[in-house]
Design a protein around this motif. Structure first.
Motif, PDB file in Angstrom:
ATOM      1  N   GLU A   1      41.155  39.456  45.298  1.00  0.00           N
ATOM      2  CA  GLU A   1      39.976  38.688  45.706  1.00  0.00           C
ATOM      3  C   GLU A   1      39.201  38.178  44.502  1.00  0.00           C
ATOM      4  O   GLU A   1      38.708  37.061  44.491  1.00  0.00           O
ATOM      5  N   VAL A   2      39.092  38.992  43.473  1.00  0.00           N
ATOM      6  CA  VAL A   2      38.293  38.648  42.304  1.00  0.00           C
ATOM      7  C   VAL A   2      39.054  37.760  41.326  1.00  0.00           C
ATOM      8  O   VAL A   2      38.467  36.995  40.580  1.00  0.00           O
TER       9      VAL A   2
ATOM     10  N   TYR B   1      38.217  33.876  40.938  1.00  0.00           N
ATOM     11  CA  TYR B   1      36.926  33.393  40.459  1.00  0.00           C
ATOM     12  C   TYR B   1      36.989  32.705  39.096  1.00  0.00           C
ATOM     13  O   TYR B   1      36.327  31.683  38.903  1.00  0.00           O
TER      14      TYR B   1
ATOM     15  N   LEU C   1      38.105  29.070  39.676  1.00  0.00           N
ATOM     16  CA  LEU C   1      37.042  28.229  40.230  1.00  0.00           C
ATOM     17  C   LEU C   1      35.975  27.938  39.189  1.00  0.00           C
ATOM     18  O   LEU C   1      35.466  26.813  39.101  1.00  0.00           O
ATOM     19  N   ALA C   2      35.616  28.937  38.397  1.00  0.00           N
ATOM     20  CA  ALA C   2      34.611  28.742  37.352  1.00  0.00           C
ATOM     21  C   ALA C   2      35.080  27.702  36.338  1.00  0.00           C
ATOM     22  O   ALA C   2      34.299  26.850  35.898  1.00  0.00           O
TER      23      ALA C   2
END
Length: 92
Positions: free
Chosen positions: A14-15, A18, A21-22
Motif C-alpha cells: 500500500e505504501v 506513494y 505518485l509524489a
C-alpha cells in the motif's frame, strides 16, 4: 465500562506506490512553472476559447445520467465543484 482499541496498519504494498505518485506530482508542478515562463496566459486565441468552452461542456455532460430519474449522477454541489475545477484548470 468497555474500552475499544483501534489499530491502524498498512502494508508495504500500500505504501510503496506513494513515491511514484509524489514523483509524478513533482514533475507536474515543475512543468507548470516552466510552462508559465514560455506561455502567455492572458492572450487566449479564439481556438483556445473554443477549447475552454468544450472542456466545460465535456465536464458537464460527463455528469449526466440517462439511466436514472435524476439528470445528474452526483449531487448539485458535486456538479458545481466539477465545473469550478474545470474553470480553474482552464484559467490556470
Amino acid at each position: 465500562m468497555c474500552s475499544v482499541t483501534v489499530r491502524l496498519s498498512t502494508t508495504f504494498n500500500e505504501v510503496s506506490v506513494y513515491p511514484i505518485l509524489a514523483a509524478l506530482y513533482l514533475v507536474k508542478n515543475l512543468l507548470q512553472y516552466y510552462i508559465f515562463a514560455y506561455v502567455d496566459a492572458p492572450g487566449l486565441s479564439e481556438t483556445q476559447w473554443a477549447a475552454f468552452i468544450l472542456l466545460c461542456a465535456g465536464c458537464t455532460t460527463a455528469q449526466l445520467n440517462s439511466f436514472s430519474d435524476h439528470a445528474l449522477q452526483t449531487s448539485f454541489q458535486g456538479w458545481v465543484m466539477a465545473i469550478v475545477m474545470a474553470l480553474l484548470s482552464g484559467f490556470a
